[in-house]
Scaffold this active site. Structure first.
Site, PDB file in Angstrom:
ATOM      1  N   GLY A 239     -12.414  66.873  26.466  1.00 54.84           N
ATOM      2  CA  GLY A 239     -11.485  67.975  26.697  1.00 54.84           C
ATOM      3  C   GLY A 239     -10.880  68.605  25.470  1.00 54.84           C
ATOM      4  N   GLU A 273     -15.314  60.961  25.290  1.00 56.37           N
ATOM      5  CA  GLU A 273     -16.419  61.680  25.942  1.00 56.37           C
ATOM      6  C   GLU A 273     -16.332  63.155  25.561  1.00 56.37           C
ATOM      7  OE1 GLU A 273     -16.698  59.233  30.156  1.00 56.37           O
ATOM      8  OE2 GLU A 273     -15.492  61.032  30.074  1.00 56.37           O
ATOM      9  N   ARG A 276     -17.621  69.858  24.304  1.00 57.17           N
ATOM     10  CA  ARG A 276     -17.396  71.185  23.728  1.00 57.17           C
ATOM     11  C   ARG A 276     -17.049  71.160  22.235  1.00 57.17           C
ATOM     12  NH1 ARG A 276     -15.385  75.463  27.089  1.00 57.17           N
ATOM     13  NH2 ARG A 276     -14.625  73.817  28.450  1.00 57.17           N
ATOM     14  N   ARG A 312     -20.088  81.898  31.740  1.00 55.75           N
ATOM     15  CA  ARG A 312     -18.668  81.596  31.520  1.00 55.75           C
ATOM     16  C   ARG A 312     -17.754  82.809  31.679  1.00 55.75           C
ATOM     17  NH1 ARG A 312     -16.449  79.682  27.623  1.00 55.75           N
ATOM     18  NH2 ARG A 312     -15.301  78.071  28.713  1.00 55.75           N
ATOM     19  N   TYR A 316     -15.225  82.099  34.673  1.00 56.35           N
ATOM     20  CA  TYR A 316     -13.858  81.711  34.283  1.00 56.35           C
ATOM     21  C   TYR A 316     -13.087  82.839  33.613  1.00 56.35           C
ATOM     22  CZ  TYR A 316     -16.513  77.267  34.112  1.00 56.35           C
ATOM     23  OH  TYR A 316     -17.346  76.216  34.357  1.00 56.35           O
ATOM     24  N   CYS A 342     -28.121  92.017  39.127  1.00 53.79           N
ATOM     25  CA  CYS A 342     -27.579  92.907  40.154  1.00 53.79           C
ATOM     26  C   CYS A 342     -26.297  92.360  40.754  1.00 53.79           C
ATOM     27  CB  CYS A 342     -28.624  93.125  41.225  1.00 53.79           C
ATOM     28  SG  CYS A 342     -30.087  93.883  40.543  1.00 53.79           S
ATOM     29  N   GLU A 343     -25.267  92.286  39.952  1.00 55.79           N
ATOM     30  CA  GLU A 343     -23.942  91.861  40.385  1.00 55.79           C
ATOM     31  C   GLU A 343     -22.935  92.593  39.519  1.00 55.79           C
ATOM     32  OE1 GLU A 343     -22.924  88.977  42.363  1.00 55.79           O
ATOM     33  OE2 GLU A 343     -24.863  88.003  42.643  1.00 55.79           O
ATOM     34  N   TYR A 371     -21.750  74.532  27.461  1.00 63.76           N
ATOM     35  CA  TYR A 371     -21.676  75.058  28.823  1.00 63.76           C
ATOM     36  C   TYR A 371     -22.244  76.472  28.895  1.00 63.76           C
ATOM     37  CZ  TYR A 371     -18.585  71.067  29.057  1.00 63.76           C
ATOM     38  OH  TYR A 371     -18.084  69.799  28.972  1.00 63.76           O
TER      39      TYR A 371
END
Ligand code: LLP
Length: 415
Positions: A239, A273, A276, A312, A316, A342-343, A371
């Site tokens: 994190g 762990e 990023r 991302r 987010y 197409c969005e 990510y």
């Protein structure tokens, strides 16, 4: 020195001009700096050097074999969440005795695979999972080493989708139930209780939430040790946040300094762990501008990378800096940088002040090592991008761009 810098007006990765990679490999392409991977790993390792520790690189952030092998070469272990991640980690040369396995939905098949491989421990997230693991270990005539993932109920102040340490999260076991769950674990004869695990969220840019949650975890460890349980590992999760727009974030040594007093007293080996912080700023996504267009007041720059390559921003609302690969005098304009999918949610940047790119120009979407490729998909039957690893003045394609054949692999037309 930064991995991505302008030299003679050209954005480079280490000593390689990104333009050269785009010309030889095509776009969109992910480019990673091997030197940066190593530097980030070493910085983290040094920061925690006064404590016995294992860095288990979080494979989900970027699971390319060449990235994993680079980190394996530095001595990294792995934090995995699936049989597939275990397969990759082992294939890349990560030692099984440095692998920790997290996740709330491990299947019995995955448990058996991990036990057979001889991983360090399972981070277990529920009582039913404890029982399943005990059963699988019994069938194999083995003992499974476990930590329970506890949920310290702290607010990591990050995006709600990536905050995991609040009481209402689906992850972990509530602090109030932890002692009971440990008793249960200790009573199962094919399990050996060896650790406590927490992970409070991702992209956390302050030390305080870690200090708060670890002091709760530290109290639990003391209590468990006084009950005679052999807790030897504290897994503090991942994190650690990174700068996406030049913001100030704590360095690994800031975390280490703040957490050391809590961790030292426990006599435990610390497991980290981290994903990023190691890979995030070691990578970029290179794309090429296709078209410019206007609808009403809005200006759009259409590029050849899309939400299937980097989700991302869409998922987010994440900010990724965008730089021209070739520095040139250009007027500045406010644009949405969008892809071919197409969005309407397919964008890499919104209302962004950027140099006015022309069709054919290359652009680098920054901080795209974590990510990014790992969350890419084949949506709209787009072939997934190539990945390149740079080392000094040379580079290698470490994942080929998918072919049309790759897209239909395993499919068949019903007879
Ligand atoms: N440990 C566990 C149990 C995790 O769930 C995670 C990440 C990590 C470690 C590594 O966290 P890191 O050091 O990378 O922050 N897709 C989101 C991030 C999801 C994180 C999931 N868990 C994003 O793009 O921001």
């Amino acid at each position: 020195m930064h991995a991505f810098e302008f030299k003679d007006g050209q954005l480079h990765c280490e000593e390689v001009p990104l333009r050269r990679i785009a010309e030889e490999v095509g776009t969109p392409v992910y480019v990673y700096s091997r030197r940066t991977l190593r530097e980030h790993y070493r910085r983290l390792d040094e920061a925690f050097s006064s404590l016995p520790h294992i860095i288990c690189y979080s494979v989900k952030a970027n699971s390319n074999l060449a990235v994993l092998a680079t980190l394996a070469g530095e001595g990294a272990g792995a934090d995995i969440v699936s049989g597939g991640e275990l397969y990759r980690a082992l294939k890349a040369g990560i030692k099984p005795e440095k692998v920790v396995y997290a996740g709330i939905g491990k299947t019995r098949e995955e448990m058996a695979y991990a036990l057979g491989a001889g991983i360090l421990m399972f981070n277990v997230e529920s009582e039913l999972e404890l029982e399943a693991l005990d059963g699988v270990a019994g069938e194999l005539g083995m003992k499974a080493s476990v930590a329970l993932r506890v949920n310290p109920d702290v607010d990591a102040e990050t995006h709600p989708y990536i905050a995991t340490g609040l009481r209402e999260a689906k992850f972990g076991i509530g602090m109030e139930d932890a002692v009971e769950a440990y008793r249960r674990a200790a009573s199962l004869k094919n399990l050996e209780v060896t650790g406590v695990h927490q992970h409070i969220g991702s992209q956390i840019t302050q030390v305080e939430p870690f200090r708060e949650s670890l002091s709760r975890v530290g109290e639990l460890v003391e209590r468990l040790q006084s009950m005679g349980m052999g807790i030897r590992y504290i897994n503090i999760g991942g994190g650690f946040g990174i700068p996406y727009r030049g913001e100030e974030v704590p360095y690994p040594r800031d975390y280490a300094q703040a957490l050391e007093p809590i961790l030292r007293g426990s006599g435990c080996t610390v497991i980290l762990e981290i994903g990023r912080m190691i890979v995030g700023n070691a990578g970029v996504l290179l794309a090429r501008a296709l078209y410019r267009k206007r609808t009403g007041e809005k200006r759009f720059l259409v590029v050849d990378a899309a939400m299937n390559d980097l989700i991302r921003p869409s998922l987010y609302g994440s900010f990724h800096d965008i730089l021209p690969v070739e520095e040139r005098e250009r007027p500045v304009e406010k644009v949405d940088v969008v892809g071919p999918v197409c969005e309407s949610g397919d964008f890499l940047a919104r209302d962004r002040e950027l140099p006015a790119f022309e069709p054919g120009d290359l652009l680098a979407v920054m901080s795209a090592g974590a990510y990014s490729f790992a969350m890419s998909s084949n949506y709209n039957s787009r072939r997934r991008a190539a990945e390149v690893l740079v080392d000094g003045g040379r580079f290698e394609v470490v994942r080929q761009r998918e072919s049309y054949d790759d897209l239909v692999r395993g499919e068949r037309i019903m007879g």
